[in-house]
Design an enzyme around this catalytic site. Structure first.
Site, PDB file in Angstrom:
ATOM      1  CG  ASP A 198      -2.007  -1.042   1.134  1.00 50.63           C
ATOM      2  OD1 ASP A 198      -2.062  -1.746   0.103  1.00 50.63           O
ATOM      3  OD2 ASP A 198      -2.781  -1.191   2.099  1.00 50.63           O
ATOM      4  CB  SER A 199       3.995   2.071   1.679  1.00 53.04           C
ATOM      5  OG  SER A 199       4.663   0.813   1.520  1.00 53.04           O
ATOM      6  N   GLY A 215       3.533  -7.414  -0.689  1.00 51.61           N
ATOM      7  CA  GLY A 215       2.649  -6.594  -1.507  1.00 51.61           C
ATOM      8  C   GLY A 215       1.297  -7.263  -1.669  1.00 51.61           C
ATOM      9  CG  LEU A 265      23.090  -7.753   9.019  1.00 50.99           C
ATOM     10  CD1 LEU A 265      22.570  -9.006   8.315  1.00 50.99           C
ATOM     11  CD2 LEU A 265      24.097  -8.143  10.101  1.00 50.99           C
ATOM     12  N   GLY A 266      24.444  -3.615   7.032  1.00 52.28           N
ATOM     13  CA  GLY A 266      25.105  -2.859   5.969  1.00 52.28           C
ATOM     14  C   GLY A 266      24.079  -2.160   5.102  1.00 52.28           C
ATOM     15  CB  ILE A 268      20.514  -3.417   0.450  1.00 54.72           C
ATOM     16  CG1 ILE A 268      20.367  -4.261   1.720  1.00 54.72           C
ATOM     17  CG2 ILE A 268      20.185  -4.241  -0.801  1.00 54.72           C
ATOM     18  CD1 ILE A 268      18.927  -4.496   2.139  1.00 54.72           C
ATOM     19  NE  ARG A 408      -0.958   6.144   9.609  1.00 57.18           N
ATOM     20  CZ  ARG A 408       0.312   5.868   9.843  1.00 57.18           C
ATOM     21  NH1 ARG A 408       0.655   5.288  10.963  1.00 57.18           N
ATOM     22  NH2 ARG A 408       1.247   6.187   8.973  1.00 57.18           N
ATOM     23  CE1 TYR A 469      -1.611  -4.175   7.010  1.00 58.09           C
ATOM     24  CE2 TYR A 469      -3.593  -3.078   7.789  1.00 58.09           C
ATOM     25  CZ  TYR A 469      -2.315  -3.018   7.301  1.00 58.09           C
ATOM     26  OH  TYR A 469      -1.720  -1.799   7.087  1.00 58.09           O
TER      27      TYR A 469
HETATM   28  C1  FAD Z   1       0.444   3.894   4.835  1.00 57.23           C
HETATM   29  C2  FAD Z   1       1.403   2.771   4.843  1.00 57.23           C
HETATM   30  C3  FAD Z   1       1.106   1.605   4.164  1.00 57.23           C
HETATM   31  C4  FAD Z   1       2.008   0.531   4.190  1.00 57.23           C
HETATM   32  N1  FAD Z   1       1.708  -0.611   3.510  1.00 57.23           N
HETATM   33  C5  FAD Z   1       2.592  -1.638   3.496  1.00 57.23           C
HETATM   34  C6  FAD Z   1       2.298  -2.831   2.773  1.00 57.23           C
HETATM   35  O1  FAD Z   1       1.256  -2.962   2.132  1.00 57.23           O
HETATM   36  N2  FAD Z   1       3.224  -3.817   2.805  1.00 57.23           N
HETATM   37  C7  FAD Z   1       4.409  -3.689   3.481  1.00 57.23           C
HETATM   38  O2  FAD Z   1       5.226  -4.604   3.462  1.00 57.23           O
HETATM   39  N3  FAD Z   1       4.685  -2.578   4.194  1.00 57.23           N
HETATM   40  C8  FAD Z   1       3.826  -1.554   4.199  1.00 57.23           C
HETATM   41  N4  FAD Z   1       4.117  -0.407   4.908  1.00 57.23           N
HETATM   42  C9  FAD Z   1       5.382  -0.315   5.648  1.00 57.23           C
HETATM   43  C10 FAD Z   1       6.563   0.224   4.813  1.00 57.23           C
HETATM   44  O3  FAD Z   1       6.128   0.832   3.639  1.00 57.23           O
HETATM   45  C11 FAD Z   1       7.527  -0.906   4.518  1.00 57.23           C
HETATM   46  O4  FAD Z   1       8.142  -1.292   5.723  1.00 57.23           O
HETATM   47  C12 FAD Z   1       8.606  -0.584   3.476  1.00 57.23           C
HETATM   48  O5  FAD Z   1       9.217  -1.786   3.130  1.00 57.23           O
HETATM   49  C13 FAD Z   1       9.644   0.418   3.939  1.00 57.23           C
HETATM   50  O6  FAD Z   1      10.396   0.811   2.790  1.00 57.23           O
HETATM   51  P1  FAD Z   1      11.140   2.219   2.748  1.00 57.23           P
HETATM   52  O7  FAD Z   1      11.869   2.285   1.465  1.00 57.23           O
HETATM   53  O8  FAD Z   1      10.200   3.307   3.022  1.00 57.23           O
HETATM   54  O9  FAD Z   1      12.178   2.023   3.928  1.00 57.23           O
HETATM   55  P2  FAD Z   1      12.582   3.015   5.186  1.00 57.23           P
HETATM   56  O10 FAD Z   1      11.360   3.322   5.930  1.00 57.23           O
HETATM   57  O11 FAD Z   1      13.326   4.154   4.605  1.00 57.23           O
HETATM   58  O12 FAD Z   1      13.529   2.074   5.955  1.00 57.23           O
HETATM   59  C14 FAD Z   1      13.057   0.936   6.622  1.00 57.23           C
HETATM   60  C15 FAD Z   1      14.231   0.171   7.235  1.00 57.23           C
HETATM   61  O13 FAD Z   1      15.018  -0.369   6.187  1.00 57.23           O
HETATM   62  C16 FAD Z   1      16.350   0.139   6.233  1.00 57.23           C
HETATM   63  N5  FAD Z   1      16.763   0.368   4.845  1.00 57.23           N
HETATM   64  C17 FAD Z   1      16.141   1.123   3.905  1.00 57.23           C
HETATM   65  N6  FAD Z   1      16.818   1.078   2.752  1.00 57.23           N
HETATM   66  C18 FAD Z   1      17.905   0.288   2.974  1.00 57.23           C
HETATM   67  C19 FAD Z   1      19.005  -0.130   2.185  1.00 57.23           C
HETATM   68  N7  FAD Z   1      19.152   0.241   0.908  1.00 57.23           N
HETATM   69  N8  FAD Z   1      19.935  -0.928   2.758  1.00 57.23           N
HETATM   70  C20 FAD Z   1      19.820  -1.332   4.031  1.00 57.23           C
HETATM   71  N9  FAD Z   1      18.799  -0.971   4.826  1.00 57.23           N
HETATM   72  C21 FAD Z   1      17.858  -0.171   4.300  1.00 57.23           C
HETATM   73  C22 FAD Z   1      16.262   1.411   7.065  1.00 57.23           C
HETATM   74  O14 FAD Z   1      17.485   1.695   7.706  1.00 57.23           O
HETATM   75  C23 FAD Z   1      15.165   1.046   8.049  1.00 57.23           C
HETATM   76  O15 FAD Z   1      15.705   0.279   9.086  1.00 57.23           O
HETATM   77  C24 FAD Z   1       3.223   0.666   4.905  1.00 57.23           C
HETATM   78  C25 FAD Z   1       3.527   1.861   5.568  1.00 57.23           C
HETATM   79  C26 FAD Z   1       2.622   2.915   5.536  1.00 57.23           C
HETATM   80  C27 FAD Z   1       2.958   4.175   6.248  1.00 57.23           C
END
Ligand code: FAD
Length: 549
Positions: A198-199, A215, A265-266, A268, A408, A469
């Site tokens: 959803d994000s 997803g 761990l590093g 990605i 929200r 959920y």
């Molecule tokens: C409204 C809403 C809806 C959502 N719906 C879903 C859904 O349907 N399914 C789902 O799985 N999640 C969902 N999420 C949660 C969120 O989108 C996921 O957790 C998503 O995978 C986070 O990705 P990001 O790129 O925003 O990571 P960030 O929020 O920027 O980072 C998340 C974590 O990953 C680490 N990280 C980020 N990039 C890297 C990299 N390149 N290397 C190493 N570590 C890294 C960061 O340090 C942090 O610890 C939702 C969140 C919101 C607010």
């Protein structure tokens, strides 16, 4: 991304085009939605401390990646400080900013990430990888007392599909790519990853991998853990690279250790992921079931059958009623159709309209495949008392799913917290788990003396179980801090998950929000293994310390 809420500036949720919503919220939460009662602080009124960054470290970072990609801009630092969990939003809105990153860097290539890692370790600084900042598990925020310089590594410039191996259906992709940009590049060559959280619009491949994301179409394509064949990660010991083979017997899976590692761990930098041909046809149909137990039984039977839908999702009666309340102004024809359907369900099918459950089931592939799947699923649905209500509810859901996250902020503007908790469990435990969670949340609302609402859907079906959920909202009492009341409800739900043999999270990760339940979930020795892994790879605790364990 807004610093205080979800999504793009200028886009907001409203009840004005949804005639039943204001009444629904008033009835269930006792909340009058007409006036905003709370606003985020103005950016200009926030106290943003000076960054703690020595001239030497700044110069070394600038030398590593160029000075225009090293930023200490206050808004930049603020946006990179936290994710989007309810606690993040409430504190940001109030101006309680916590420990902000001191500097944001934007590497554009693998060797630049390695250079940033070297510079940071030499200076004993903290590195926090940043994807889209959408996590809802407290995975980004630095500890309040952190005295070392904090470097947020924004991966957004690394957003290319590097290569597609069409024979193997594998794509090499840079980790900072956002969902839409990734699909745009793949679609242009006839491929799709099929990962649509959803994000999607604001999250990245690296973030998905680092949180083990799922997803909406995971039933067909798999979760990100299935989709990710190989990873490239810059670690303190150098660049880790795994091979994109379909299966390997090389000891515990290092690729799996990187999945869900939340930056510990590093960084990605790249992943090799499964891609599929863009399907000829994509259909999402709506179904109605007389009750939640019948709907659950149907989903289990579909998972057990030869049918392979891309989406299986069913809402309980509370979420079904909420969905109906968020319908936009219907046309006269729609109103007549929906009246006729209600009459039919009541009189001819003996449905209790308050108990019925709305489901979406998606099909993808060739026209023949889709037709055959629909037939198989249709038979199972009817054997559990359900019926198909056509394409329009599914199409509507598909269109509005990326807008729903804005709700929200709308509720927070009216003083009401709303959040989600999700889990997975074996099929045999789902009904009991569901009953226990609903009861625990309601008990928590009663103990606090607040009006609250909880609803649930099943998404992501597997061979042996499924994801449940839960979404909840309440009108706070004004007797305590709203976050203290939120903690009572959220903890009641999470504790019920682990007590019922389910997991603390199916796809939202651990971060700091869920870390207190990790030992109950994984057992003591499981936590010992994780600690040993993090300490072994990162002896100086420079990589996003304090997350997961
Ligand atoms: C409204 C809403 C809806 C959502 N719906 C879903 C859904 O349907 N399914 C789902 O799985 N999640 C969902 N999420 C949660 C969120 O989108 C996921 O957790 C998503 O995978 C986070 O990705 P990001 O790129 O925003 O990571 P960030 O929020 O920027 O980072 C998340 C974590 O990953 C680490 N990280 C980020 N990039 C890297 C990299 N390149 N290397 C190493 N570590 C890294 C960061 O340090 C942090 O610890 C939702 C969140 C919101 C607010």
């Amino acid at each position: 991304m807004k610093w205080w809420g979800w999504g793009d500036e200028g886009i907001a949720f409203t009840h004005r085009d949804k005639p039943a919503l204001a009444r629904f919220i008033k009835r269930h939460l006792g909340l009058d939605v007409e006036g905003r009662t709370s606003r985020p602080m103005a950016f200009g009124d926030l106290h943003i401390p000076e960054p703690s960054l020595t001239p030497d470290l700044r110069a070394a970072l600038e030398e590593a990646i160029g000075d225009e990609r090293v930023s200490t801009d206050p808004l930049d630092r603020l946006v990179h400080a936290r994710g989007k969990c309810l606690r993040d939003l409430v504190r940001h809105r109030r101006g309680e900013l916590g420990r902000l990153p001191d500097v944001v860097v934007r590497p554009a290539a693998q060797d630049e990430v390695s250079a940033v890692m070297r510079v940071a370790l030499e200076a004993d600084a903290v590195l926090i990888p940043f994807g889209g900042g959408t996590n809802i598990s407290g995975s980004l925020e630095a500890a309040d007392g952190e005295e070392r310089t904090i470097i947020s590594v924004d991966m957004g410039l690394m957003d290319r599909v590097v290569d597609i191996d069409e024979d193997s259906r594998l794509a090499r992709v840079e980790a900072g790519v956002l969902g839409p940009r990734l699909e745009e590049q793949l679609n242009a060559r006839g491929w799709t990853l099929g990962h649509f959280p959803d994000s999607f619009t604001h999250s990245t491949l690296g973030g998905w991998i680092a949180t083990r994301s799922s997803g909406m179409q995971s039933d067909k394509y798999g979760d990100v853990a299935d989709l990710t064949r190989a990873v490239r990660v810059v670690t303190p010991a150098g660049t880790l690279s795994t091979r994109p083979v379909p299966h390997a017997s090389t000891g515990p899976s290092v690729r799996e250790m990187v999945l869900g590692s939340e930056g510990r761990l590093g960084i990605i930098t790249e992943a090799t992921v499964h891609v599929h041909r863009v399907p000829e046809q994509r259909v999402i149909l709506g179904y109605l079931f007389p009750s939640w137990p019948e709907a659950l039984a149907a989903m289990r039977e579909i998972a057990e059958s030869e049918a392979s839908p891309s989406v299986t999702r069913v809402s309980d009666s509370w979420e079904t009623q909420f969905s109906f309340a968020t319908r936009k102004d219907p046309s006269l024809l729609d109103r007549l159709k929906s009246k006729a359907l209600s009459e039919y369900l009541k009189r001819r099918r003996d449905f209790d309209l308050e108990a019925m459950c709305l489901s979406f089931i998606g099909y993808e592939g060739s026209k023949d495949h889709v037709a055959a799947q629909r037939k198989l699923v249709g038979r199972i649905v009817s054997s559990h008392g359900g019926l198909c209500v056509g394409r329009s509810p599914g199409e509507l859901y598909d269109q509005k799913k990326f807008d729903t996250p804005y709700i929200r902020d709308y509720l927070l503007d009216r003083g009401a917290p709303a959040d989600v908790s999700e889990t997975s469990a074996p099929w045999s435990r789902l009904q009991k788990l569901y009953d226990n969670v609903i009861a625990a949340a309601r008990r928590a609302f009663d103990d606090l003396g607040v009006r609250g609402y909880i609803m649930c859907h099943l998404s992501h079906s597997y061979h042996s179980g499924a994801c449940l959920y839960f979404t909840f909202a309440f009108k706070p009492s004004d007797r305590r801090d709203v976050l203290d009341e939120y903690d009572v409800v959220k903890a009641a739900i999470q504790q019920t998950f682990v007590d019922a043999g389910a997991t603390l999270s199916h796809h939202h990760a651990v971060g700091t929000e869920h870390a207190q339940w990790l030992e109950e979930d994984l057992s003591g020795p499981g936590v010992v293994m994780l600690k040993a892994l993090f300490e072994g790879v990162d002896p100086g605790a420079n990589l996003n310390p304090g997350k997961i364990v």
